[in-house]
Enzyme design. Structure first.
Site, PDB file in Angstrom:
ATOM      1  N   THR A  63      17.886  46.885  23.474  1.00 32.47           N
ATOM      2  CA  THR A  63      16.874  45.974  23.997  1.00 32.47           C
ATOM      3  C   THR A  63      16.040  47.081  24.918  1.00 32.47           C
ATOM      4  OG1 THR A  63      18.108  43.990  24.048  1.00 32.47           O
ATOM      5  CG2 THR A  63      16.275  43.932  25.470  1.00 32.47           C
TER       6      THR A  63
ATOM      7  N   SER B 199      17.754  47.038  38.207  1.00 28.13           N
ATOM      8  CA  SER B 199      17.683  45.923  37.019  1.00 28.13           C
ATOM      9  C   SER B 199      16.584  45.084  36.875  1.00 28.13           C
ATOM     10  CB  SER B 199      18.777  44.925  37.372  1.00 28.13           C
ATOM     11  OG  SER B 199      18.633  44.024  38.251  1.00 28.13           O
ATOM     12  N   CYS B 200      16.480  44.455  35.789  1.00 31.11           N
ATOM     13  CA  CYS B 200      15.020  43.485  35.525  1.00 31.11           C
ATOM     14  C   CYS B 200      14.907  42.531  36.784  1.00 31.11           C
ATOM     15  CB  CYS B 200      15.363  42.681  34.532  1.00 31.11           C
ATOM     16  SG  CYS B 200      17.024  41.933  34.302  1.00 31.11           S
TER      17      CYS B 200
ATOM     18  N   HIS C  67      22.488  40.461  43.370  1.00 28.14           N
ATOM     19  CA  HIS C  67      21.045  41.113  43.480  1.00 28.14           C
ATOM     20  C   HIS C  67      20.420  41.757  45.028  1.00 28.14           C
ATOM     21  CE1 HIS C  67      21.899  38.185  40.051  1.00 28.14           C
ATOM     22  NE2 HIS C  67      21.020  38.958  39.493  1.00 28.14           N
TER      23      HIS C  67
ATOM     24  N   HIS D 239      13.882  35.245  33.166  1.00 32.72           N
ATOM     25  CA  HIS D 239      14.559  34.712  34.461  1.00 32.72           C
ATOM     26  C   HIS D 239      13.357  33.943  35.209  1.00 32.72           C
ATOM     27  CE1 HIS D 239      17.837  37.643  33.502  1.00 32.72           C
ATOM     28  NE2 HIS D 239      16.893  38.723  33.918  1.00 32.72           N
TER      29      HIS D 239
HETATM   30  P1  NAD Z   1      21.710  46.901  24.370  1.00 34.67           P
HETATM   31  O1  NAD Z   1      23.201  46.639  24.052  1.00 34.67           O
HETATM   32  O2  NAD Z   1      20.687  46.247  23.897  1.00 34.67           O
HETATM   33  O3  NAD Z   1      21.516  48.234  24.058  1.00 34.67           O
HETATM   34  C1  NAD Z   1      22.490  49.280  24.161  1.00 34.67           C
HETATM   35  C2  NAD Z   1      22.229  50.621  22.998  1.00 34.67           C
HETATM   36  O4  NAD Z   1      23.060  51.320  23.326  1.00 34.67           O
HETATM   37  C3  NAD Z   1      22.661  49.748  21.924  1.00 34.67           C
HETATM   38  O5  NAD Z   1      21.866  50.337  20.628  1.00 34.67           O
HETATM   39  C4  NAD Z   1      24.045  50.382  21.338  1.00 34.67           C
HETATM   40  O6  NAD Z   1      24.302  50.822  19.975  1.00 34.67           O
HETATM   41  C5  NAD Z   1      23.941  51.973  22.406  1.00 34.67           C
HETATM   42  N1  NAD Z   1      25.208  52.374  22.684  1.00 34.67           N
HETATM   43  C6  NAD Z   1      26.397  51.840  22.933  1.00 34.67           C
HETATM   44  N2  NAD Z   1      27.313  52.781  23.015  1.00 34.67           N
HETATM   45  C7  NAD Z   1      26.696  53.793  23.199  1.00 34.67           C
HETATM   46  C8  NAD Z   1      27.270  55.118  23.418  1.00 34.67           C
HETATM   47  N3  NAD Z   1      28.413  55.384  24.021  1.00 34.67           N
HETATM   48  N4  NAD Z   1      26.388  56.255  23.124  1.00 34.67           N
HETATM   49  C9  NAD Z   1      25.006  56.063  22.769  1.00 34.67           C
HETATM   50  N5  NAD Z   1      24.414  54.755  22.612  1.00 34.67           N
HETATM   51  C10 NAD Z   1      25.351  53.803  22.917  1.00 34.67           C
HETATM   52  O7  NAD Z   1      21.683  47.129  26.075  1.00 34.67           O
HETATM   53  P2  NAD Z   1      20.288  46.893  26.884  1.00 34.67           P
HETATM   54  O8  NAD Z   1      20.088  45.399  27.401  1.00 34.67           O
HETATM   55  O9  NAD Z   1      19.305  47.573  26.577  1.00 34.67           O
HETATM   56  O10 NAD Z   1      21.041  47.387  28.247  1.00 34.67           O
HETATM   57  C11 NAD Z   1      20.732  48.724  28.586  1.00 34.67           C
HETATM   58  C12 NAD Z   1      20.942  48.926  30.039  1.00 34.67           C
HETATM   59  O11 NAD Z   1      19.507  48.408  30.603  1.00 34.67           O
HETATM   60  C13 NAD Z   1      21.888  48.350  30.728  1.00 34.67           C
HETATM   61  O12 NAD Z   1      22.046  49.040  31.776  1.00 34.67           O
HETATM   62  C14 NAD Z   1      21.462  47.153  31.326  1.00 34.67           C
HETATM   63  O13 NAD Z   1      22.103  46.680  32.376  1.00 34.67           O
HETATM   64  C15 NAD Z   1      19.877  47.370  31.638  1.00 34.67           C
HETATM   65  N6  NAD Z   1      18.904  46.464  31.620  1.00 34.67           N
HETATM   66  C16 NAD Z   1      19.050  45.424  30.572  1.00 34.67           C
HETATM   67  C17 NAD Z   1      18.063  44.197  30.635  1.00 34.67           C
HETATM   68  C18 NAD Z   1      18.025  43.393  29.696  1.00 34.67           C
HETATM   69  O14 NAD Z   1      17.660  42.092  29.954  1.00 34.67           O
HETATM   70  N7  NAD Z   1      18.423  43.507  28.429  1.00 34.67           N
HETATM   71  C19 NAD Z   1      17.077  44.316  31.550  1.00 34.67           C
HETATM   72  C20 NAD Z   1      17.096  45.286  32.456  1.00 34.67           C
HETATM   73  C21 NAD Z   1      18.071  46.477  32.407  1.00 34.67           C
END
Ligand code: NAD
Length: 339
Positions: A12, A139-140, A195, A221
């Site tokens: 994402t 975080s978001c 948070h 959110h």
């Molecule tokens: P996600 O699950 O959508 O994406 C993670 C990606 O990492 C996937 O493509 C997965 O295949 C890959 N991955 C998994 N294990 C791996 C590894 N060992 N090596 C390399 N790649 C690997 O997750 P996301 O929602 O994008 O979240 C990523 C980070 O961003 C987290 O720290 C999360 O807290 C933060 N975040 C997420 C959001 C949200 O709303 N989704 C918002 C802000 C911050």
């Protein structure tokens, strides 16, 4: 020469950061890394991004017919800096590898604060991140809270304390196994939620308590915020300060008919924003209410995209490519933020 950036974890956040890097005049995308050969890996290659995978998984990608450009180590070796957008907690496990190659890294809010030298929110503390090797973009939810608080604290008057309720989306639109679908759940059940603690990693010493519930929605959110100021505050001054600030937009619900997160997203779809993204904090103008020293407001946070501009600014700060205002301006212009 342009800074070479690699994105580890193409999900994402990673896919959006990769697209954003492609738009920066001072950055070059080395490639993206993923562990599983799913549709996101397929579309990354389809978009022309070089895909890097762990050595032990390479055969799986080959079997799935997805073309791989190398191993994750090759990508790290080629980059000047890595944006780590792997799932919660995985980023920290990669830090030794980034260190081994002597590369800088930007981590995400799912990591503990001590993974980095500084937790980051561009409007609040860009300067603290300049030349740092390890930066964590909060975080978001924390990004939404910090943009709002730093603006009010610097442009209106000093904040005495903050009480905020976070209504969290249950899952991102792509996630099929998360819930709830029919309930509003205190999450965590206890107060305060994490948070507030996360806000303190950037706005050190501020009096803040947060509570959170998770709601059955995927779109955004919503935060319900109550701030006590050190002196009486006028609604117009708050509205003007928010209007005057980049990455914050106000919507007047009575005038526009936009009165919900669903309608905010619909506008984003209607105006053709890529992936319906809304990297701005969206404040419901009608909710801004002042009563003596107290201030109330509600705003929406598009969890999938709000941290993307911050990741780009964090790269510039780490590599010392631009000062705060310059970086924010380049990021906003290239990503097409409303301001
Ligand atoms: P996600 O699950 O959508 O994406 C993670 C990606 O990492 C996937 O493509 C997965 O295949 C890959 N991955 C998994 N294990 C791996 C590894 N060992 N090596 C390399 N790649 C690997 O997750 P996301 O929602 O994008 O979240 C990523 C980070 O961003 C987290 O720290 C999360 O807290 C933060 N975040 C997420 C959001 C949200 O709303 N989704 C918002 C802000 C911050």
């Amino acid at each position: 020469a342009r800074v070479k950036v690699a994105v580890n974890g193409y999900g994402t956040i990673g896919k959006r950061v990769a697209d954003a890097i492609k738009l920066q005049p001072d950055m070059e995308l080395v490639g993206v890394a993923k562990t599983s050969p799913n549709y996101e890996a397929f579309t990354a290659v389809k978009k022309g991004y070089k895909l890097y995978v762990p050595k032990e998984n390479a055969a799986k990608f080959e079997k799935a017919g997805i073309q791989v450009s190398g191993y994750i180590e090759d990508m790290i070796n080629e980059a000047d800096i890595i944006v780590d957008t792997t799932p919660n907690g995985i980023g920290a496990s990669y830090k030794p590898l980034y260190q081994k190659f002597g590369k800088k890294a930007i981590f995400q809010g799912g990591e503990k604060a001590d993974v980095a030298e500084v937790s980051f929110s561009a409007l609040c503390n860009y300067n603290e991140a300049i030349n740092k090797n390890y930066i964590r973009v909060v975080s978001c939810n924390t990004t939404g809270i910090l943009r709002t608080l730093c603006t009010i604290n610097s442009k209106v008057s000093k904040i005495e304390k903050v009480r905020v309720t976070v209504v969290r989306r249950a899952s991102d639109p792509k996630e099929v196994k998360k819930g709830p679908i029919n309930s509003i759940v205190p999450d965590p059940a206890s107060v305060p939620s994490h948070h507030a603690k996360d806000v303190l990693t950037v706005m050190k010493g501020i009096d803040i308590i947060s509570m959170a519930v998770v709601a059955p929605t995927t779109l955004m959110h919503m935060h319900l915020m109550n701030i006590t100021m050190k002196e009486p505050v006028r609604r117009e001054d708050v509205i003007n300060a928010l209007k005057d600030t980049e990455r914050i937009v106000l919507i007047n619900s009575s005038r526009t008919g936009i009165g919900s997160t669903a309608e905010i997203i619909e506008v984003s779809r209607d105006i053709g924003r890529y992936r319906n993204d809304i990297p701005e904090v969206v404040v419901f103008e009608d909710s801004v209410y002042s009563h003596n020293n107290e201030l109330f407001l509600m705003y929406g946070v598009h969890q999938e995209s709000i941290v993307v501009p911050e990741n780009i600014d964090a790269i510039r700060a780490a590599m010392n490519l631009a000062d705060k205002n310059e970086s924010i301006k380049i990021t906003n212009d290239t990503l097409g933020l409303m301001k």
